[in-house]
Design a protein around this motif. Structure first.
Motif, mmCIF file in Angstrom:
data_model
loop_
_atom_site.group_PDB
_atom_site.id
_atom_site.type_symbol
_atom_site.label_atom_id
_atom_site.label_comp_id
_atom_site.label_asym_id
_atom_site.label_seq_id
_atom_site.Cartn_x
_atom_site.Cartn_y
_atom_site.Cartn_z
ATOM 1 N N GLU A 113 51.188 4.176 30.784
ATOM 2 C CA GLU A 113 51.005 5.779 31.082
ATOM 3 C C GLU A 113 52.488 5.323 31.867
ATOM 4 O O GLU A 113 53.336 5.929 32.287
ATOM 5 N N TYR A 114 52.780 4.121 32.505
ATOM 6 C CA TYR A 114 53.610 4.108 33.859
ATOM 7 C C TYR A 114 54.827 2.894 32.927
ATOM 8 O O TYR A 114 54.683 1.968 31.963
ATOM 9 N N ASP A 115 56.489 3.999 32.719
ATOM 10 C CA ASP A 115 57.178 2.695 32.298
ATOM 11 C C ASP A 115 57.341 1.855 33.145
ATOM 12 O O ASP A 115 59.180 1.151 32.888
ATOM 13 N N TYR A 116 58.260 2.442 34.351
ATOM 14 C CA TYR A 116 59.057 1.262 35.747
ATOM 15 C C TYR A 116 58.155 0.532 36.213
ATOM 16 O O TYR A 116 57.199 2.192 37.380
ATOM 17 N N GLN A 126 69.592 3.921 34.653
ATOM 18 C CA GLN A 126 68.527 3.232 35.345
ATOM 19 C C GLN A 126 67.279 3.475 36.248
ATOM 20 O O GLN A 126 67.862 3.051 37.203
ATOM 21 N N VAL A 127 66.324 3.353 35.862
ATOM 22 C CA VAL A 127 65.266 3.810 37.105
ATOM 23 C C VAL A 127 64.989 2.119 37.683
ATOM 24 O O VAL A 127 64.380 1.236 36.823
ATOM 25 N N GLN A 128 64.716 2.403 38.585
ATOM 26 C CA GLN A 128 64.443 1.653 39.411
ATOM 27 C C GLN A 128 63.551 1.735 40.572
ATOM 28 O O GLN A 128 63.546 2.764 40.702
ATOM 29 N N GLY A 131 56.604 7.686 33.304
ATOM 30 C CA GLY A 131 57.883 7.997 32.253
ATOM 31 C C GLY A 131 57.870 9.681 32.005
ATOM 32 O O GLY A 131 58.536 9.582 30.928
ATOM 33 N N GLN A 132 56.699 10.679 31.799
ATOM 34 C CA GLN A 132 56.573 11.743 31.838
ATOM 35 C C GLN A 132 57.297 12.136 32.471
ATOM 36 O O GLN A 132 56.215 12.270 33.658
ATOM 37 N N ILE A 133 57.991 13.277 32.544
ATOM 38 C CA ILE A 133 58.082 14.023 33.032
ATOM 39 C C ILE A 133 56.626 15.103 33.460
ATOM 40 O O ILE A 133 56.614 15.496 32.517
ATOM 41 N N MET A 150 53.454 9.125 40.309
ATOM 42 C CA MET A 150 53.381 7.297 40.826
ATOM 43 C C MET A 150 52.106 6.615 41.526
ATOM 44 O O MET A 150 51.005 7.128 41.270
ATOM 45 N N GLY A 151 52.053 5.513 40.924
ATOM 46 C CA GLY A 151 51.202 4.656 40.889
ATOM 47 C C GLY A 151 50.986 3.284 41.837
ATOM 48 O O GLY A 151 52.086 2.874 41.429
#
Length: 129
Positions: free
Chosen positions: A115-118, A1-3, A100-102, A34-35
């Motif tokens: 565009e950001y998942d976390y 899980q990404v934190q 979220g996209q590698i 990252m943003g």
């Protein structure tokens, strides 16, 4: 899980400086852009700055250009936002977000919050006049 977790916020006088940090865990940090975003009371969330997965490319909102610097240390799984010459209008909750996209191809789409998942929980920055 990404934190994702921000730190370093607080109260500062106009003209002062702060450095925000954002630590990410749960996947290979260096593979993702990252943003930094912010949201002031009664306003929509807006992009502040973003950085490519490699760290070689960065972009800034016009309102912070020349005053803020985004950087990352992939060995520490951390992205930073150095804020200088702070103004009262910089007062907001600041959020760190992880793509979220590698190894996404760098481009203006990274300015879009969806565009950001976390996301981190946000951290308050208050600039007094």
């Amino acid at each position: 899980q990404v934190q994702v977790a921000e730190s370093g916020g607080g109260l500062v006088q106009a003209g002062g400086s702060l450095r925000l940090s954002c630590a990410a865990s749960g996947r290979t940090f260096g593979n993702y852009a990252m943003g930094w975003f912010r949201q002031a009371p009664g306003k929509e969330r807006e992009v502040v700055a973003f950085i490519s997965w490699s760290g070689s490319s960065t972009a800034y909102a016009d309102s912070v250009k020349g005053r803020f610097t985004i950087s990352r240390d992939n060995s520490k799984n951390t992205v930073y936002l150095q804020m200088s010459s702070l103004k009262p209008e910089d007062t907001a909750v600041y959020f760190c977000a992880a793509d979220g996209q590698i190894r996404r191809r760098y481009g203006p789409t990274l300015a879009n919050h969806y565009e950001y998942d976390y996301w981190g929980q946000g951290i308050q920055v208050t600039v007094s006049s």
